[in-house]
Design a protein around this motif. Structure first.
Motif, short mmCIF file in Angstrom:
data_model
loop_
_atom_site.label_atom_id
_atom_site.label_comp_id
_atom_site.label_asym_id
_atom_site.label_seq_id
_atom_site.Cartn_x
_atom_site.Cartn_y
_atom_site.Cartn_z
N PRO A 1 0.83 -1.16 -0.01
CA PRO A 1 0.06 -0.10 -0.27
C PRO A 1 0.97 1.05 0.14
CG PRO A 1 -0.04 -1.07 2.21
CD PRO A 1 0.88 -2.07 1.28
N LYS A 2 0.51 2.25 -1.03
CA LYS A 2 1.29 3.55 -1.14
C LYS A 2 1.06 4.50 0.24
CE LYS A 2 2.56 3.36 -5.89
NZ LYS A 2 2.57 3.99 -7.00
N SER A 3 1.94 4.80 0.85
CA SER A 3 1.79 5.69 1.84
C SER A 3 1.43 7.09 1.20
CB SER A 3 3.08 6.00 2.47
OG SER A 3 3.08 7.16 3.66
N ALA A 4 0.61 7.68 1.98
CA ALA A 4 -0.01 9.48 1.57
C ALA A 4 1.16 10.24 2.12
CB ALA A 4 -1.32 9.27 2.04
N VAL A 5 2.04 9.65 2.94
CA VAL A 5 2.66 10.88 3.59
C VAL A 5 4.17 10.78 2.68
CG1 VAL A 5 4.37 11.29 5.41
CG2 VAL A 5 2.36 9.82 5.70
N THR A 6 4.20 12.15 2.10
CA THR A 6 5.22 12.59 1.19
C THR A 6 6.36 13.69 1.89
OG1 THR A 6 4.26 14.35 0.04
CG2 THR A 6 4.00 12.05 -0.74
N LYS A 7 7.47 13.67 1.07
CA LYS A 7 8.40 14.99 1.69
C LYS A 7 8.68 15.38 0.27
CE LYS A 7 12.61 12.24 3.07
NZ LYS A 7 13.50 11.75 3.75
N THR A 8 9.35 16.50 0.36
CA THR A 8 10.05 17.32 -0.77
C THR A 8 11.36 17.10 -0.77
OG1 THR A 8 7.93 18.78 -0.71
CG2 THR A 8 9.96 19.29 -2.04
N VAL A 9 12.06 16.78 -1.90
CA VAL A 9 13.57 16.65 -1.83
C VAL A 9 13.92 17.75 -3.10
CG1 VAL A 9 15.58 15.01 -2.21
CG2 VAL A 9 13.41 14.17 -1.07
N ASN A 10 15.14 18.18 -2.61
CA ASN A 10 15.75 19.13 -3.75
C ASN A 10 16.83 18.25 -4.41
OD1 ASN A 10 18.22 21.02 -4.48
ND2 ASN A 10 16.08 22.18 -4.47
N THR A 11 16.60 18.19 -5.99
CA THR A 11 17.36 17.50 -6.67
C THR A 11 17.81 18.19 -7.82
OG1 THR A 11 15.92 16.85 -8.33
CG2 THR A 11 15.77 15.64 -6.41
N ILE A 12 18.80 17.60 -8.65
CA ILE A 12 19.31 18.60 -9.98
C ILE A 12 18.08 18.85 -10.80
CG2 ILE A 12 21.54 17.59 -9.63
CD1 ILE A 12 21.20 16.04 -12.17
N GLN A 17 8.48 15.64 -5.12
CA GLN A 17 7.66 14.90 -4.09
C GLN A 17 8.06 13.42 -4.04
OE1 GLN A 17 5.27 15.94 -1.81
NE2 GLN A 17 6.02 18.02 -1.99
N ILE A 18 8.67 12.79 -2.76
CA ILE A 18 8.71 11.40 -2.72
C ILE A 18 8.11 10.96 -1.54
CG2 ILE A 18 11.04 11.50 -3.90
CD1 ILE A 18 12.16 11.04 -1.20
N ILE A 25 11.74 0.49 -3.99
CA ILE A 25 12.82 1.21 -4.69
C ILE A 25 13.55 0.69 -5.80
CG2 ILE A 25 14.80 2.69 -4.24
CD1 ILE A 25 14.01 2.70 -1.51
N VAL A 26 13.75 1.27 -6.93
CA VAL A 26 14.47 0.57 -7.97
C VAL A 26 15.72 1.60 -8.06
CG1 VAL A 26 14.73 0.59 -10.39
CG2 VAL A 26 12.79 -0.54 -9.38
N VAL A 27 16.98 0.91 -8.21
CA VAL A 27 18.11 1.62 -8.32
C VAL A 27 19.01 1.33 -9.62
CG1 VAL A 27 18.56 2.19 -5.88
CG2 VAL A 27 19.18 0.15 -6.76
N ASP A 28 19.98 2.11 -10.06
CA ASP A 28 20.90 1.60 -11.04
C ASP A 28 22.35 1.78 -10.54
OD1 ASP A 28 21.50 4.35 -11.20
OD2 ASP A 28 21.17 4.54 -13.31
N LEU A 29 22.48 2.20 -9.65
CA LEU A 29 23.80 2.48 -8.96
C LEU A 29 23.89 2.30 -7.41
CD1 LEU A 29 27.00 2.95 -9.70
CD2 LEU A 29 26.37 5.45 -9.01
N THR A 77 7.25 -2.73 -14.60
CA THR A 77 6.24 -4.24 -13.96
C THR A 77 6.61 -4.07 -12.52
OG1 THR A 77 8.30 -5.56 -14.45
CG2 THR A 77 6.75 -5.39 -15.85
N LEU A 78 7.66 -3.69 -11.98
CA LEU A 78 8.18 -3.58 -10.54
C LEU A 78 7.47 -2.55 -9.53
CD1 LEU A 78 12.04 -4.16 -10.81
CD2 LEU A 78 10.40 -6.00 -10.11
N GLN A 79 6.71 -1.81 -10.42
CA GLN A 79 5.75 -0.75 -9.65
C GLN A 79 6.33 0.08 -8.53
OE1 GLN A 79 2.51 -3.81 -8.84
NE2 GLN A 79 1.13 -2.42 -10.28
N PRO A 80 7.73 0.44 -8.84
CA PRO A 80 8.31 1.23 -7.99
C PRO A 80 7.84 2.48 -7.35
CG PRO A 80 9.22 1.85 -10.05
CD PRO A 80 8.24 0.72 -10.31
N ASP A 81 7.77 2.94 -5.96
CA ASP A 81 7.34 4.25 -5.57
C ASP A 81 8.51 5.17 -5.37
OD1 ASP A 81 8.66 3.05 -3.37
OD2 ASP A 81 6.95 3.12 -1.84
N LEU A 82 9.83 4.70 -5.74
CA LEU A 82 10.72 5.57 -6.03
C LEU A 82 11.91 4.83 -6.83
CD1 LEU A 82 12.38 8.40 -4.88
CD2 LEU A 82 13.19 6.93 -2.82
N ILE A 83 12.29 5.92 -7.70
CA ILE A 83 13.64 5.52 -8.51
C ILE A 83 14.99 6.29 -8.22
CG2 ILE A 83 14.44 5.06 -10.86
CD1 ILE A 83 11.28 4.63 -11.62
#
Length: 159
Positions: A1-12, A17-18, A25-29, A77-83
């Motif tokens: 179940p996806k959490s409704a609680v999010t936070k804002t992250v500053n990125t490039i 919102q994550i 989580i899906v990662v490449d490195l 297909t992995l249905q990530p909630d964060l990459i």
């Protein structure tokens, strides 16, 4: 179940919102950073999954392909909630961000393991896990240094 609680992250790519506590989580490195924090990603690249030193830790993590040929379909297909990706290539970001909130952390962003793991701890709400892992890491490092005392002289170089 996806959490409704999010936070804002500053990125490039600006503020993103994550989920405050991402579950898929899906990662490449950054697979090993997550494993150090006690987080098992749902997907990672074959190169890191094939590492013999972490084979016991990666059981159940799905391969998303090789570093140069990630399968976007597999990620979907992995249905990530964060990459989490390392590529600064804007087209990579575009592809992934259509699937889930995507944070680009360019390779080389952090100067050392302390900086890197602390940042991931803060990002993923695992600050205490990061502190604990780093304390153990420092102890292992000191133990290794102690073993080399008297063997390696000041000014010697080795790998």
């Amino acid at each position: 179940p996806k959490s409704a609680v999010t936070k804002t992250v500053n990125t490039i790519h600006g503020d993103i919102q994550i989920p405050a506590h991402p579950q898929r989580i899906v990662v490449d490195l950054y697979q090993n950073d997550l494993l150090a924090l006690g987080i098992k990603p749902v997907g990672s690249v074959k190169y890191f999954l094939d590492n013999p030193y972490s084979k016991d830790l990666v059981q159940g993590i799905e391969s998303i392909g090789d570093r140069s040929s990630v399968s976007v379909e597999k990620v979907l297909t992995l249905q990530p909630d964060l990459i989490l990706i390392a590529s600064k290539d804007a087209s990579e970001y575009e592809k992934y961000s259509k699937i889930a909130p995507t944070i680009v952390i360019p390779y080389g962003t952090y100067k050392n393991v302390h900086e890197e793991l602390t940042a991931f701890g803060e990002l993923l709400g695992k600050e205490q896990e990061a502190k604990t892992w780093l304390a153990q890491y420092d102890q292992r490092l000191q133990a290794a240094r102690d073993k080399l005392k008297g063997i390696v002289q000041p000014g010697d170089t080795f790998t």
